[in-house]
Design an enzyme around this catalytic site. Sequence first.
Site, short mmCIF file in Angstrom:
data_model
loop_
_atom_site.label_atom_id
_atom_site.label_comp_id
_atom_site.label_asym_id
_atom_site.label_seq_id
_atom_site.Cartn_x
_atom_site.Cartn_y
_atom_site.Cartn_z
N ARG A 31 17.94 5.47 -8.30
CA ARG A 31 18.40 6.86 -8.34
C ARG A 31 19.85 7.03 -7.92
NH1 ARG A 31 14.37 11.13 -8.07
NH2 ARG A 31 12.68 10.44 -9.41
N TYR A 156 0.98 11.19 -14.54
CA TYR A 156 1.61 12.50 -14.72
C TYR A 156 1.02 13.23 -15.92
CZ TYR A 156 5.17 11.31 -11.26
OH TYR A 156 5.80 10.99 -10.10
#
Length: 348
Positions: A31, A156
């Site tokens: 990230r 998800y």
Amino acid sequence: MSPADQPAMRKKMLAVLEGKTFASPPMWLMRQAGRYLPEYREVRAKAGSFLDLCFNPKLAAEVSLQPIRRFGFDAAILFSDILVLPHALGQKVSFEEGHGPRLEPALSETSIGDYERFQFDRLSPVLEAVELIKTALPAETTFIGFCGSPWTVASYMIAGSGSKDLSAVRLFAFRHPVAFARLIDTLVSASIDYLAAQAEAGVEVVQIFDSWAGLLPPDQFEAWCIEPTVRLVEGLRARAPSLKIICFPREAGSKLKSFTQRVRADGLALGTAEDVGVVRSQLGSKAVLQGNLDPLSLVAGGRALEDGVRRVREAFGGAPHIFNLGHGILPETPISHVERLIQLVRAK
Ligand code: CP3
């Protein structure tokens, strides 16, 4: 060494993935393109939604390059998200501030069959971004692409959002094993196509993020993490033989050994809670490992950061190592702490 090999050898991270060891390891941060950077927040504010940013090749390329310009990391990672794949399978994906991702409608046993057609053209802006980044990167910077693992992406798609204990997807897999296996098959095949296309467009390494692997009991870990990842990696190797593959079965702990015995990855990324000494004793000194500084020690800085970096360097030292965090950098991380981290990792 043939002349064709030379550019690759200038790339420290690729050399480590081939088994080389350096006194100071190559480094990048999961990230690394993100909200802790003011220049990211600026682009993010004018891009519209998060997915608009992911699908704008110029802006996605710009935010991928920002951490390289600012810090000179050894690798750039494509700016995108693991949830662009459900988008390309027809689910409506959105990100709300403070809520995390939302996928609509959450999949059911009867609707899974409606999400098997991979609309590859929906991802063409991502591949355009790859081409732009590739031409802009310094010669010594390795270029990493990625996707989510079938298990993590499925979690998800079934829950319709993030969840802490994955009870929705684990219950679904118990109740509807046949439908769930079909979804996993769809994700394996779409991920192979997607990563092979990233390789063709210019990435040299891919990382497969299995953020929720560690929550699976051993038999489910075998069925939903190891087995699909074996098929993904083998399928990808057949399509892109020179591509390097890093797997990140986060917090798999004692199950890492069976994972590495079955999955032919070039590197293994370790989560924050892994005991590197134990992993090394199980996998041997030839295994290429990446990780695993606690992202919170980077937020804290000072003594916590210095002790943390020393421990990581000692634990991984003497064997092939790519320095990284054990999970993504947190938005509240001060930039001065990242600068200090780089000094500490690059000190001989
Ligand atoms: O590493 C990088 O710099 C490349 C970009 C990248 C993003 N997401 C950008 C992003 C990568 C590699 C990811 C992977 C990802 N996405 C994972 C696997 C790694 C992990 O963290 O476990 C997962 C599970 C996701 C799903 C996802 N995307 C969540 C849960 C969230 C919301 C939480 C959050 O941090 O906001 C996202 C959004 C997201 N993906 C952001 C970024 C920079 C923040 C959104 C924003 O800037 O508005």
